[in-house]
Design a protein around this motif. Structure first.
Motif, PDB file in Angstrom:
ATOM      1  N   LYS A 185       0.868  -1.177   0.000  1.00 36.82           N
ATOM      2  CA  LYS A 185       0.000   0.000   0.000  1.00 36.82           C
ATOM      3  C   LYS A 185       0.903   1.225   0.000  1.00 36.82           C
ATOM      4  N   THR A 186       1.090   1.799  -1.186  1.00 37.15           N
ATOM      5  CA  THR A 186       1.910   2.993  -1.321  1.00 37.15           C
ATOM      6  C   THR A 186       1.009   4.215  -1.181  1.00 37.15           C
ATOM      7  N   PRO A 187       1.572   5.408  -1.115  1.00 35.48           N
ATOM      8  CA  PRO A 187       0.703   6.595  -1.039  1.00 35.48           C
ATOM      9  C   PRO A 187      -0.206   6.770  -2.253  1.00 35.48           C
ATOM     10  N   THR A 188       0.118   6.091  -3.375  1.00 37.96           N
ATOM     11  CA  THR A 188      -0.656   6.314  -4.598  1.00 37.96           C
ATOM     12  C   THR A 188      -1.284   5.057  -5.186  1.00 37.96           C
ATOM     13  N   HIS A 189      -0.828   3.852  -4.788  1.00 46.69           N
ATOM     14  CA  HIS A 189      -1.315   2.637  -5.426  1.00 46.69           C
ATOM     15  C   HIS A 189      -1.396   1.487  -4.426  1.00 46.69           C
ATOM     16  N   VAL A 190      -2.231   0.507  -4.769  1.00 50.62           N
ATOM     17  CA  VAL A 190      -2.259  -0.774  -4.064  1.00 50.62           C
ATOM     18  C   VAL A 190      -1.739  -1.826  -5.045  1.00 50.62           C
ATOM     19  N   VAL A 191      -0.675  -2.499  -4.651  1.00 48.32           N
ATOM     20  CA  VAL A 191       0.035  -3.412  -5.546  1.00 48.32           C
ATOM     21  C   VAL A 191       0.121  -4.789  -4.892  1.00 48.32           C
ATOM     22  N   LEU A 192      -0.362  -5.809  -5.577  1.00 48.05           N
ATOM     23  CA  LEU A 192      -0.177  -7.189  -5.139  1.00 48.05           C
ATOM     24  C   LEU A 192       1.003  -7.778  -5.900  1.00 48.05           C
ATOM     25  N   VAL A 193       2.023  -8.198  -5.163  1.00 44.91           N
ATOM     26  CA  VAL A 193       3.175  -8.855  -5.778  1.00 44.91           C
ATOM     27  C   VAL A 193       2.991 -10.365  -5.637  1.00 44.91           C
TER      28      VAL A 193
ATOM     29  N   LEU B  57      -6.123 -11.309   2.291  1.00 45.72           N
ATOM     30  CA  LEU B  57      -6.340 -10.043   1.589  1.00 45.72           C
ATOM     31  C   LEU B  57      -7.330  -9.179   2.366  1.00 45.72           C
ATOM     32  N   GLU B  58      -8.415  -9.782   2.827  1.00 46.42           N
ATOM     33  CA  GLU B  58      -9.419  -9.039   3.589  1.00 46.42           C
ATOM     34  C   GLU B  58      -8.838  -8.495   4.892  1.00 46.42           C
ATOM     35  N   ALA B  59      -7.953  -9.295   5.525  1.00 45.44           N
ATOM     36  CA  ALA B  59      -7.344  -8.854   6.786  1.00 45.44           C
ATOM     37  C   ALA B  59      -6.479  -7.615   6.590  1.00 45.44           C
ATOM     38  N   SER B  60      -6.010  -7.402   5.379  1.00 43.06           N
ATOM     39  CA  SER B  60      -5.210  -6.203   5.092  1.00 43.06           C
ATOM     40  C   SER B  60      -6.104  -4.984   4.843  1.00 43.06           C
ATOM     41  N   GLY B  61      -7.429  -5.196   4.888  1.00 37.89           N
ATOM     42  CA  GLY B  61      -8.355  -4.114   4.607  1.00 37.89           C
ATOM     43  C   GLY B  61      -8.525  -3.842   3.122  1.00 37.89           C
ATOM     44  N   THR B  62      -8.277  -4.872   2.309  1.00 40.77           N
ATOM     45  CA  THR B  62      -8.285  -4.703   0.856  1.00 40.77           C
ATOM     46  C   THR B  62      -9.316  -5.624   0.222  1.00 40.77           C
ATOM     47  N   ALA B  63     -10.141  -5.092  -0.655  1.00 46.67           N
ATOM     48  CA  ALA B  63     -11.048  -5.883  -1.478  1.00 46.67           C
ATOM     49  C   ALA B  63     -10.416  -6.064  -2.852  1.00 46.67           C
TER      50      ALA B  63
ATOM     51  N   GLY C 269     -11.389  -5.328  -5.718  1.00 52.25           N
ATOM     52  CA  GLY C 269     -11.552  -4.147  -6.547  1.00 52.25           C
ATOM     53  C   GLY C 269     -10.650  -2.991  -6.175  1.00 52.25           C
ATOM     54  N   ASP C 270      -9.990  -3.090  -5.015  1.00 49.96           N
ATOM     55  CA  ASP C 270      -9.092  -2.015  -4.573  1.00 49.96           C
ATOM     56  C   ASP C 270      -7.696  -2.124  -5.176  1.00 49.96           C
ATOM     57  N   VAL C 271      -7.356  -3.284  -5.722  1.00 50.08           N
ATOM     58  CA  VAL C 271      -5.992  -3.523  -6.202  1.00 50.08           C
ATOM     59  C   VAL C 271      -5.785  -2.823  -7.544  1.00 50.08           C
ATOM     60  N   ASP C 272      -4.754  -1.968  -7.607  1.00 51.55           N
ATOM     61  CA  ASP C 272      -4.449  -1.225  -8.838  1.00 51.55           C
ATOM     62  C   ASP C 272      -3.546  -2.017  -9.779  1.00 51.55           C
ATOM     63  N   TYR C 273      -2.593  -2.756  -9.207  1.00 51.44           N
ATOM     64  CA  TYR C 273      -1.643  -3.523 -10.002  1.00 51.44           C
ATOM     65  C   TYR C 273      -1.450  -4.902  -9.387  1.00 51.44           C
ATOM     66  N   VAL C 274      -1.363  -5.914 -10.237  1.00 50.87           N
ATOM     67  CA  VAL C 274      -0.877  -7.232  -9.844  1.00 50.87           C
ATOM     68  C   VAL C 274       0.461  -7.412 -10.542  1.00 50.87           C
ATOM     69  N   MET C 275       1.543  -7.439  -9.768  1.00 54.07           N
ATOM     70  CA  MET C 275       2.885  -7.565 -10.321  1.00 54.07           C
ATOM     71  C   MET C 275       3.320  -9.020 -10.216  1.00 54.07           C
ATOM     72  N   CYS C 276       3.407  -9.703 -11.348  1.00 55.86           N
ATOM     73  CA  CYS C 276       3.873 -11.096 -11.372  1.00 55.86           C
ATOM     74  C   CYS C 276       5.389 -11.097 -11.533  1.00 55.86           C
ATOM     75  N   THR C 277       6.116 -11.516 -10.510  1.00 56.06           N
ATOM     76  CA  THR C 277       7.576 -11.571 -10.651  1.00 56.06           C
ATOM     77  C   THR C 277       7.975 -12.515 -11.770  1.00 56.06           C
ATOM     78  N   HIS C 278       7.149 -13.535 -12.010  1.00 54.50           N
ATOM     79  CA  HIS C 278       7.303 -14.461 -13.127  1.00 54.50           C
ATOM     80  C   HIS C 278       6.002 -15.242 -13.242  1.00 54.50           C
ATOM     81  N   LEU C 279       5.916 -16.120 -14.220  1.00 50.07           N
ATOM     82  CA  LEU C 279       4.625 -16.725 -14.518  1.00 50.07           C
ATOM     83  C   LEU C 279       4.565 -18.209 -14.177  1.00 50.07           C
ATOM     84  N   HIS C 280       5.255 -18.633 -13.124  1.00 49.08           N
ATOM     85  CA  HIS C 280       5.074 -20.005 -12.655  1.00 49.08           C
ATOM     86  C   HIS C 280       3.746 -20.136 -11.915  1.00 49.08           C
ATOM     87  N   THR C 281       3.310 -21.380 -11.802  1.00 51.21           N
ATOM     88  CA  THR C 281       1.955 -21.684 -11.318  1.00 51.21           C
ATOM     89  C   THR C 281       1.657 -21.135  -9.929  1.00 51.21           C
TER      90      THR C 281
END
Length: 280
Positions: free
Chosen positions: A62-70, A97-103, A105-117
């Motif tokens: 949770k940055t000042p401008t975005h919510v990012v799931l890594v 995710l809910e425990a972090s206070g995040t739904a 729809g709140d996530v702005d970016y999903v950052m995939c470090t790579h595409l393994h399963t």
């Protein structure tokens, strides 16, 4: 909250934590004593059956401008070659995710470090028999060279966890020069997959690095030349691992190890020709 890096909140999104595969199988060049060495360096890293304990987790920023799931872990109802991961049906990821206070729809970016399963599963979820993006308002950031790689080596994972997001128009292919706002940037760590990246957080004079799968366990700090069986290019992975370890040892950044034993946080120090892990 796991920690705060300057103005960035970091939340652990833990999906599972348990035995994965045998140490000798995962680290085939480490020698017959690898399980003993790992347990001496990280007590509890290998269970009584010789299997490595492997957390599967993402990190929510949770940055000042975005919510990012890594990284989006394994997911539910997914086809998987690993029996414990196949067709899972659990609410643990969403509860975290809910425990972090995040739904979703709140996530702005999903950052995939790579595409393994185990890093793309919650990209999508099954709704009325169709795979749809779990995070409806998010841009999914994926290393460009990993897309054809996954389509070739993991067609089920590509079909279930990546293609629906591509078709929804929510994917942006990125390279290591990409930034998310002022606080989040990428570090090229190829080898585990062709486009693998680690994630750097820098805010308010503080710094942290999320390893992704550039390093799988803390004993690899002392033995960075150990090959990991699922690295696509093992020598490139060794070079990337050493580079990342040198980078965080020099900067003193907090390290968040994606698959490190819980609590998965600490620092890396230079130690001769290798490195030493210091847990928080």
């Amino acid at each position: 909250m796991l920690c705060k890096i300057g103005d960035v909140e970091v939340w652990r999104i833990l999906e599972m934590n348990g035995p994965f595969r045998e140490a000798e199988m995962l680290f085939p060049t480490a020698g017959p004593d690898v399980a003993r060495i790992m347990n001496e360096m990280a007590p509890g890293q290998v269970d009584a059956a010789g299997k490595v304990i492997l957390p599967v987790q993402g990190f929510l920023l949770k940055t000042p401008t975005h919510v990012v799931l890594v990284d989006a872990c394994v997911g539910n109802h997914k086809t998987n070659n690993f029996p414990d991961w196949n067709m899972r049906d659990t609410g643990r990821f969403m509860a975290a995710l809910e425990a972090s206070g995040t739904a979703p729809g709140d996530v702005d970016y999903v950052m995939c470090t790579h595409l393994h399963t185990d890093h793309v599963g919650w990209n999508t979820q099954l709704v009325d028999g169709r795979w749809v993006p779990t995070f409806p308002n998010a841009t999914y950031l994926m290393p460009g060279s990993d897309l054809p790689f996954l389509e070739e080596v993991g067609p089920d994972q590509y079909r279930e966890s990546v293609l629906p997001v591509v078709e929804a128009g929510q994917v942006e292919e990125v390279g290591p020069d990409y930034r998310i706002g002022e606080a989040v940037s990428l570090i090229a760590t190829p080898g585990h997959t062709p486009g693998h990246v680690s994630v750097r957080i820098a805010s308010g004079g503080a710094e942290a690095v999320i390893t992704g799968d550039a390093i799988h366990c803390t004993p690899q700090c002392a033995y960075p030349d150990w090959h990991f069986v699922y690295d696509a290019d093992k020598e490139a992975a060794v070079a990337a691992r050493r580079h990342l370890l040198e980078t965080v040892a020099e900067s003193g950044a907090k390290v968040l190890g994606t698959h490190f034993l819980l609590p998965s946080t600490g620092r890396v120090r230079a130690d001769g020709d290798a490195f030493r892990w210091e847990a928080d």
